[in-house]
Design a protein around this motif. Structure first.
Motif, PDB file in Angstrom:
ATOM      1  N   TRP A 270      29.206  40.728   3.881  1.00 39.49           N
ATOM      2  CA  TRP A 270      28.747  42.072   3.560  1.00 39.49           C
ATOM      3  C   TRP A 270      27.659  42.400   4.424  1.00 39.49           C
ATOM      4  O   TRP A 270      27.340  43.651   4.573  1.00 39.49           O
ATOM      5  CB  TRP A 270      28.760  42.357   2.038  1.00 39.49           C
ATOM      6  N   SER A 271      27.289  41.476   5.156  1.00 42.50           N
ATOM      7  CA  SER A 271      26.029  41.685   5.908  1.00 42.50           C
ATOM      8  C   SER A 271      26.089  40.943   7.120  1.00 42.50           C
ATOM      9  O   SER A 271      26.590  39.810   7.087  1.00 42.50           O
ATOM     10  CB  SER A 271      24.755  41.355   5.246  1.00 42.50           C
TER      11      SER A 271
ATOM     12  N   GLY B 233      35.114  48.306  -5.399  1.00 41.13           N
ATOM     13  CA  GLY B 233      36.075  49.334  -5.340  1.00 41.13           C
ATOM     14  C   GLY B 233      36.387  49.515  -6.758  1.00 41.13           C
ATOM     15  O   GLY B 233      37.259  50.943  -6.715  1.00 41.13           O
ATOM     16  N   TYR B 234      36.218  49.149  -7.815  1.00 38.96           N
ATOM     17  CA  TYR B 234      36.483  49.623  -9.212  1.00 38.96           C
ATOM     18  C   TYR B 234      35.412  49.861  -9.931  1.00 38.96           C
ATOM     19  O   TYR B 234      35.381  49.900 -11.291  1.00 38.96           O
ATOM     20  CB  TYR B 234      37.364  48.379  -9.806  1.00 38.96           C
ATOM     21  N   ARG B 235      34.314  50.395  -9.190  1.00 42.96           N
ATOM     22  CA  ARG B 235      32.986  50.908  -9.902  1.00 42.96           C
ATOM     23  C   ARG B 235      32.455  50.081 -10.780  1.00 42.96           C
ATOM     24  O   ARG B 235      31.554  50.058 -11.768  1.00 42.96           O
ATOM     25  CB  ARG B 235      33.329  52.291 -10.624  1.00 42.96           C
TER      26      ARG B 235
ATOM     27  N   THR C  74      28.217  51.707 -15.225  1.00 47.93           N
ATOM     28  CA  THR C  74      27.726  50.491 -15.891  1.00 47.93           C
ATOM     29  C   THR C  74      26.432  49.937 -15.321  1.00 47.93           C
ATOM     30  O   THR C  74      25.969  50.308 -14.160  1.00 47.93           O
ATOM     31  CB  THR C  74      28.704  49.203 -15.594  1.00 47.93           C
ATOM     32  N   GLY C  75      25.763  48.999 -16.057  1.00 48.66           N
ATOM     33  CA  GLY C  75      24.571  48.381 -15.392  1.00 48.66           C
ATOM     34  C   GLY C  75      24.812  47.573 -14.086  1.00 48.66           C
ATOM     35  O   GLY C  75      23.733  47.876 -13.288  1.00 48.66           O
ATOM     36  N   LEU C  76      25.990  47.136 -13.679  1.00 51.02           N
ATOM     37  CA  LEU C  76      26.017  46.198 -12.843  1.00 51.02           C
ATOM     38  C   LEU C  76      26.358  47.243 -11.596  1.00 51.02           C
ATOM     39  O   LEU C  76      25.881  46.767 -10.436  1.00 51.02           O
ATOM     40  CB  LEU C  76      27.521  45.338 -12.979  1.00 51.02           C
TER      41      LEU C  76
ATOM     42  N   ALA D   9      24.788  48.870  -1.919  1.00 49.30           N
ATOM     43  CA  ALA D   9      25.683  49.875  -1.576  1.00 49.30           C
ATOM     44  C   ALA D   9      26.607  49.462  -0.525  1.00 49.30           C
ATOM     45  O   ALA D   9      27.797  50.004  -0.599  1.00 49.30           O
ATOM     46  CB  ALA D   9      24.960  51.037  -0.776  1.00 49.30           C
ATOM     47  N   GLU D  10      26.450  48.282   0.407  1.00 49.34           N
ATOM     48  CA  GLU D  10      27.323  47.859   1.421  1.00 49.34           C
ATOM     49  C   GLU D  10      28.477  46.957   0.847  1.00 49.34           C
ATOM     50  O   GLU D  10      29.499  46.735   1.434  1.00 49.34           O
ATOM     51  CB  GLU D  10      26.685  47.008   2.171  1.00 49.34           C
ATOM     52  N   MET D  11      28.451  46.911  -0.620  1.00 46.84           N
ATOM     53  CA  MET D  11      29.546  46.055  -1.161  1.00 46.84           C
ATOM     54  C   MET D  11      30.425  46.949  -1.912  1.00 46.84           C
ATOM     55  O   MET D  11      31.417  46.560  -2.517  1.00 46.84           O
ATOM     56  CB  MET D  11      28.813  44.931  -2.410  1.00 46.84           C
ATOM     57  N   VAL D  12      30.197  48.306  -1.939  1.00 47.87           N
ATOM     58  CA  VAL D  12      31.076  49.327  -2.619  1.00 47.87           C
ATOM     59  C   VAL D  12      31.905  49.948  -1.474  1.00 47.87           C
ATOM     60  O   VAL D  12      31.647  50.737  -0.751  1.00 47.87           O
ATOM     61  CB  VAL D  12      30.383  50.425  -3.258  1.00 47.87           C
ATOM     62  N   MET D  13      33.161  49.379  -1.559  1.00 42.85           N
ATOM     63  CA  MET D  13      34.279  49.822  -0.570  1.00 42.85           C
ATOM     64  C   MET D  13      35.646  49.540  -1.294  1.00 42.85           C
ATOM     65  O   MET D  13      35.785  48.839  -2.068  1.00 42.85           O
ATOM     66  CB  MET D  13      34.067  49.254   0.771  1.00 42.85           C
ATOM     67  N   PRO D  14      36.831  50.013  -0.641  1.00 45.39           N
ATOM     68  CA  PRO D  14      38.181  49.936  -1.009  1.00 45.39           C
ATOM     69  C   PRO D  14      38.448  48.156  -1.002  1.00 45.39           C
ATOM     70  O   PRO D  14      37.958  47.570   0.016  1.00 45.39           O
ATOM     71  CB  PRO D  14      38.881  50.398  -0.149  1.00 45.39           C
TER      72      PRO D  14
END
Length: 305
Positions: A57-58, A155-157, A171-173, A179-184
């Motif tokens: 992711w980085s 991708g599933y919030r 969720t707390g998680l 942010a860079e890990m939130v994707m399809p």
């Protein structure tokens, strides 16, 4: 293409390509705007992530492994911390007497609840998810280790089955997630997930699972198929994160039959316990299983990709 064209693939003409037009000719993709406005065309753009994103992711912290910290037995409203990739090795670096040791390893399998309104299909009844539960010598928490689709959680919030607030709007998680890990998600690639959970041992964790068991909840048919003491000489938390990074960086593919949550659980349990006969939970996944526990030991950069 022209707006009046209703074809599926035909009718599209390439206006700009990264290699042919960008790298060789040195032209900018902005030329597409003037061309489309001049001819009154529709424009379709295909975007690709940078090459380093195939490994993490980085750019500076490769490895599709993340670890969620913060949960401890008895703690109220803890704030979660999510870190990932090779940075975990330096993050977990500490004096030897402060580094927790993993003491026991368990394989737990379950089916997913489909809801009372949905009837399980024959495939649903054969589909089990396997996790590995690690107990630590401090008994402040256990760690749930699993493999799944790459970005399957982001991708599933971040609605994780391992925390009570899964059904909340946010969720707390999710609030703690980079942010860079939130994707399809990608169902052909995998990530290793580690969640610290506020239970000191197997029995208390199973109490949490049973609280959420049932066809209208989260888990169905919970089974513990393997439990053993961890017999590795080097079994600190920093050792464990190194083993997991070696495994996922060597191979981050996902396969419904050959490389999935059950095969990973069998590899990790057999590796930590020093046992040769550990197999995936369900007979369907046992048919094509090939033990890969050696991949925990070796630095992935020493192998050709």
């Amino acid at each position: 293409r022209e707006p009046s064209f209703f074809g599926k693939r035909k009718g599209w003409n390439t206006l700009w390509h990264r290699d042919k037009d960008g790298r060789i000719k040195g032209s900018d993709p902005s030329i597409c705007k003037s061309a489309s406005e001049k001819k009154g065309l529709q424009v379709k753009v295909k975007l690709r992530a940078p090459e380093w994103s195939a490994h993490g992711w980085s750019r500076t912290s490769p490895g599709f492994l993340f670890w969620v910290e913060g949960q401890k037995a008895g703690a109220e409203n803890p704030s979660l911390r999510v870190n990932y990739g090779t940075n975990l090795k330096s993050l977990f670096q500490c004096d030897e007497d402060e580094d927790p040791l993993v003491t026991r390893v368990h394989m737990i399998s379950h089916r997913y609840a489909m809801g009372d309104a949905n009837k399980e299909t024959p495939k649903d009844k054969l589909t089990y998810h396997s996790i590995v539960l690690l107990e630590w010598d401090h008994r402040e928490y256990c760690s749930v280790v699993e493999i799944g689709y790459l970005n399957g959680l982001g991708g599933y919030r971040c609605k994780s089955n391992w925390y009570d607030d899964k059904d909340e709007v946010e969720t707390g998680l999710y609030a703690s997630y980079p942010a860079e890990m939130v994707m399809p998600w990608k169902d052909t690639m995998s990530e290793v997930r580690v969640h610290d959970v506020p239970y000191p041992d197997l029995d208390s964790f199973l109490g949490f699972m049973k609280k959420h068991s049932g066809h209208a909840k989260r888990f169905v048919d919970i089974n513990v198929s393997f439990s053993h003491a961890v017999r590795l000489t080097y079994r600190s938390r920093r050792n464990v994160v190194t083993y997991l990074l070696n495994y996922i960086r060597r191979d981050c593919t996902y396969s419904e039959m050959k490389r999935n949550c059950q095969t990973f659980a069998a590899d990790l349990c057999g590796f930590l316990a020093g046992k040769r006969d550990v197999r995936p939970y369900h007979p369907v996944n046992q048919m094509q299983y090939a033990c890969q526990k050696h991949k925990f030991l070796y630095e992935s950069s020493g192998y050709r990709r």
